[in-house]
Design an enzyme around this catalytic site. Sequence first.
Site, PDB file in Angstrom:
ATOM      1  N   GLU A 235      -0.839  -5.236   8.780  1.00 38.07           N
ATOM      2  CA  GLU A 235      -0.021  -4.640   9.840  1.00 38.07           C
ATOM      3  C   GLU A 235      -0.631  -4.936  11.206  1.00 38.07           C
ATOM      4  O   GLU A 235      -1.853  -4.962  11.353  1.00 38.07           O
ATOM      5  CB  GLU A 235       0.070  -3.122   9.631  1.00 38.07           C
TER       6      GLU A 235
ATOM      7  N   ASP B  57      -0.977  -6.093  -0.083  1.00 36.84           N
ATOM      8  CA  ASP B  57      -1.325  -5.475   1.202  1.00 36.84           C
ATOM      9  C   ASP B  57      -2.828  -5.308   1.352  1.00 36.84           C
ATOM     10  O   ASP B  57      -3.519  -4.899   0.406  1.00 36.84           O
ATOM     11  CB  ASP B  57      -0.700  -4.073   1.276  1.00 36.84           C
TER      12      ASP B  57
ATOM     13  N   LYS C 174      -0.806  -9.265   3.077  1.00 42.40           N
ATOM     14  CA  LYS C 174      -0.021  -8.749   4.205  1.00 42.40           C
ATOM     15  C   LYS C 174      -0.904  -7.802   4.998  1.00 42.40           C
ATOM     16  O   LYS C 174      -1.698  -7.060   4.418  1.00 42.40           O
ATOM     17  CB  LYS C 174       1.238  -8.022   3.723  1.00 42.40           C
TER      18      LYS C 174
ATOM     19  N   ASP D 241       0.842  -1.200   0.000  1.00 41.53           N
ATOM     20  CA  ASP D 241       0.000   0.000   0.000  1.00 41.53           C
ATOM     21  C   ASP D 241       0.879   1.252   0.000  1.00 41.53           C
ATOM     22  O   ASP D 241       0.375   2.375  -0.040  1.00 41.53           O
ATOM     23  CB  ASP D 241      -1.022  -0.009   1.147  1.00 41.53           C
ATOM     24  N   SER D 242       2.211   1.051  -0.036  1.00 45.57           N
ATOM     25  CA  SER D 242       3.129   2.163  -0.302  1.00 45.57           C
ATOM     26  C   SER D 242       2.814   2.797  -1.648  1.00 45.57           C
ATOM     27  O   SER D 242       3.302   3.892  -1.942  1.00 45.57           O
ATOM     28  CB  SER D 242       4.584   1.673  -0.286  1.00 45.57           C
TER      29      SER D 242
ATOM     30  N   GLU E 100       9.828  -3.620  10.288  1.00 43.98           N
ATOM     31  CA  GLU E 100      10.135  -2.318   9.673  1.00 43.98           C
ATOM     32  C   GLU E 100      10.734  -1.346  10.689  1.00 43.98           C
ATOM     33  O   GLU E 100      10.160  -1.120  11.763  1.00 43.98           O
ATOM     34  CB  GLU E 100       8.864  -1.710   9.046  1.00 43.98           C
TER      35      GLU E 100
HETATM   36  O1  KIV Z   1       3.615  -1.013   1.635  1.00 47.46           O
HETATM   37  C1  KIV Z   1       4.763  -1.465   1.495  1.00 47.46           C
HETATM   38  O2  KIV Z   1       5.395  -1.342   0.454  1.00 47.46           O
HETATM   39  C2  KIV Z   1       5.357  -2.162   2.628  1.00 47.46           C
HETATM   40  C3  KIV Z   1       6.824  -2.435   2.587  1.00 47.46           C
HETATM   41  C4  KIV Z   1       7.582  -1.192   2.755  1.00 47.46           C
HETATM   42  C5  KIV Z   1       7.209  -3.481   3.556  1.00 47.46           C
HETATM   43  O3  KIV Z   1       4.682  -2.464   3.560  1.00 47.46           O
END
Ligand code: KIV
Length: 266
Positions: A120, A88, A118, A49-50, A183
């Site tokens: 958090e 994510d 993924k 989600d970056s 992280e």
């Molecule tokens: O959103 C993302 O790209 C991430 C990585 C930086 C681990 O969570």
Amino acid sequence: MPNDTRPVTIPDFAAWKSQRRPISVLTAYDFPTARLLDGAGVDCLLVGDSLGTVIQGWETTLRVTLDQMIYHAEMVARAARRALVVADLPFLTYQVSTRQALRSAGRLLKETNCQAVKLEGGRSMVRTITALVQAGIPVMGHVGLQPQAVRRLGGYKVQRSSEGILTDAQAVADAGAFAVVLECIPTSLAARITDAVSIPTIGIGAGPRCDGQVLVVHDMLGLIENFRPKFVRHYAELGQQVRAAVAAYVADVAAGRFPGEVESFR
Ligand code: KIV
């Protein structure tokens, strides 16, 4: 390039941890980039989600929606031939209830063909991770600095609450996650966690003693020129190259040098 070209599977992650074979992970958000990274041998593509920051240009990841993640993850999963694709779950698409998490993760897997999600959070996510794994959805955890909690944390800072982060990583592993991102934590803490948990740790800003490493592809290729955190190594300076190429094109057009004979039809 790895010798083994067969598609990476979830059990490979556990095997690689026991073999001490380091795991390479990069983010990807579109088809051509994912094809390049996959062809170059990266083990895992993370549709992070970056994308809220590096693709959409926001300051945080908080505005990213599930539909946007599905749009990007579908392209990446279609491009990948070998790498495992993880997508994510964005902010507030899994924290509300286990039911919501199952629906969101189910959509990601069914509509994009990615292999895992993924999310958090540590101890607070145990019930959610357990439910997803029981439903057959592989989960990668993410502890330490959690960008979706940036408002509570007051910024993107190195996280130093050793016992809390260790307990979070252990909780994520015990709940059935197949790997966990660490992280922005000190190297010594990442080493303690890597030794303590049975699943691979994937570090970003967590030093060399993790089972694998992840970077945001735009950072490592030098495409984001005004953001250079300490933990990023620049393997290319594509920002400079793009600017030089575009300036040359603009100058050629202005001078009537493009197109030439070879770029024109008879
Ligand atoms: O959103 C993302 O790209 C991430 C990585 C930086 C681990 O969570």
